[in-house]
Design a protein around this motif. Structure first.
Motif, PDB file in Angstrom:
ATOM      1  N   MET A   1      34.316  25.228  -6.820  1.00  0.00           N
ATOM      2  CA  MET A   1      35.562  24.589  -7.188  1.00  0.00           C
ATOM      3  C   MET A   1      35.723  24.609  -8.699  1.00  0.00           C
ATOM      4  O   MET A   1      34.756  24.454  -9.429  1.00  0.00           O
ATOM      5  N   GLU A   2      36.946  24.744  -9.119  1.00  0.00           N
ATOM      6  CA  GLU A   2      37.233  24.700 -10.546  1.00  0.00           C
ATOM      7  C   GLU A   2      37.291  23.247 -11.017  1.00  0.00           C
ATOM      8  O   GLU A   2      37.407  22.321 -10.220  1.00  0.00           O
TER       9      GLU A   2
ATOM     10  N   LYS B   1      39.678  21.680 -12.583  1.00  0.00           N
ATOM     11  CA  LYS B   1      40.960  21.037 -12.279  1.00  0.00           C
ATOM     12  C   LYS B   1      41.028  20.594 -10.822  1.00  0.00           C
ATOM     13  O   LYS B   1      41.569  19.536 -10.515  1.00  0.00           O
ATOM     14  N   GLN B   2      40.457  21.380  -9.929  1.00  0.00           N
ATOM     15  CA  GLN B   2      40.460  21.021  -8.517  1.00  0.00           C
ATOM     16  C   GLN B   2      39.577  19.803  -8.269  1.00  0.00           C
ATOM     17  O   GLN B   2      39.942  18.914  -7.493  1.00  0.00           O
ATOM     18  N   ARG B   3      38.437  19.753  -8.923  1.00  0.00           N
ATOM     19  CA  ARG B   3      37.556  18.592  -8.775  1.00  0.00           C
ATOM     20  C   ARG B   3      38.223  17.330  -9.315  1.00  0.00           C
ATOM     21  O   ARG B   3      38.156  16.272  -8.683  1.00  0.00           O
ATOM     22  N   ASP B   4      38.857  17.438 -10.476  1.00  0.00           N
ATOM     23  CA  ASP B   4      39.549  16.278 -11.045  1.00  0.00           C
ATOM     24  C   ASP B   4      40.657  15.797 -10.126  1.00  0.00           C
ATOM     25  O   ASP B   4      40.827  14.597  -9.915  1.00  0.00           O
TER      26      ASP B   4
ATOM     27  N   ILE C   1      28.637  13.145 -10.293  1.00  0.00           N
ATOM     28  CA  ILE C   1      27.899  14.317  -9.821  1.00  0.00           C
ATOM     29  C   ILE C   1      28.560  15.588 -10.294  1.00  0.00           C
ATOM     30  O   ILE C   1      27.904  16.514 -10.762  1.00  0.00           O
ATOM     31  N   TYR C   2      29.884  15.674 -10.177  1.00  0.00           N
ATOM     32  CA  TYR C   2      30.594  16.913 -10.460  1.00  0.00           C
ATOM     33  C   TYR C   2      30.957  17.095 -11.929  1.00  0.00           C
ATOM     34  O   TYR C   2      31.392  18.165 -12.309  1.00  0.00           O
ATOM     35  N   SER C   3      30.790  16.075 -12.742  1.00  0.00           N
ATOM     36  CA  SER C   3      31.158  16.213 -14.157  1.00  0.00           C
ATOM     37  C   SER C   3      30.005  16.629 -15.016  1.00  0.00           C
ATOM     38  O   SER C   3      28.897  16.612 -14.741  1.00  0.00           O
TER      39      SER C   3
END
Length: 53
Positions: free
Chosen positions: A1-2, A4-7, A51-53
Motif C-alpha cells: 500500500m502507498e 496516501k492509501q494507508r493514511d 505500525i504503518y508509519s
C-alpha cells in the motif's frame, strides 16, 4: 500500500469511530456501548497508524 492509501484508511477508521459514538449519543443504542466501541476503534486505529508509519 502507498502512504496516501494507508493514511486514508486510518482516517476512515477514525471517522467510523465518530459515527459509532454519535449512534450512542442519538440513542440508536445505549451510549455506553457506543462509547466503548468508539474507544476500541480509535485504539485499533492508533495502533495501525503506529505500525504503518
Amino acid at each position: 500500500m502507498e502512504d496516501k492509501q494507508r493514511d486514508m484508511l486510518i482516517y476512515i477508521m477514525g471517522f467510523v469511530g465518530v459515527i459509532v459514538l454519535l449512534g450512542g449519543v442519538f440513542n440508536l443504542y445505549t451510549f455506553k456501548y457506543g462509547l466503548f466501541a468508539a474507544i476500541i476503534i480509535w485504539f485499533i486505529c492508533g495502533a495501525a497508524k503506529r505500525i504503518y508509519s
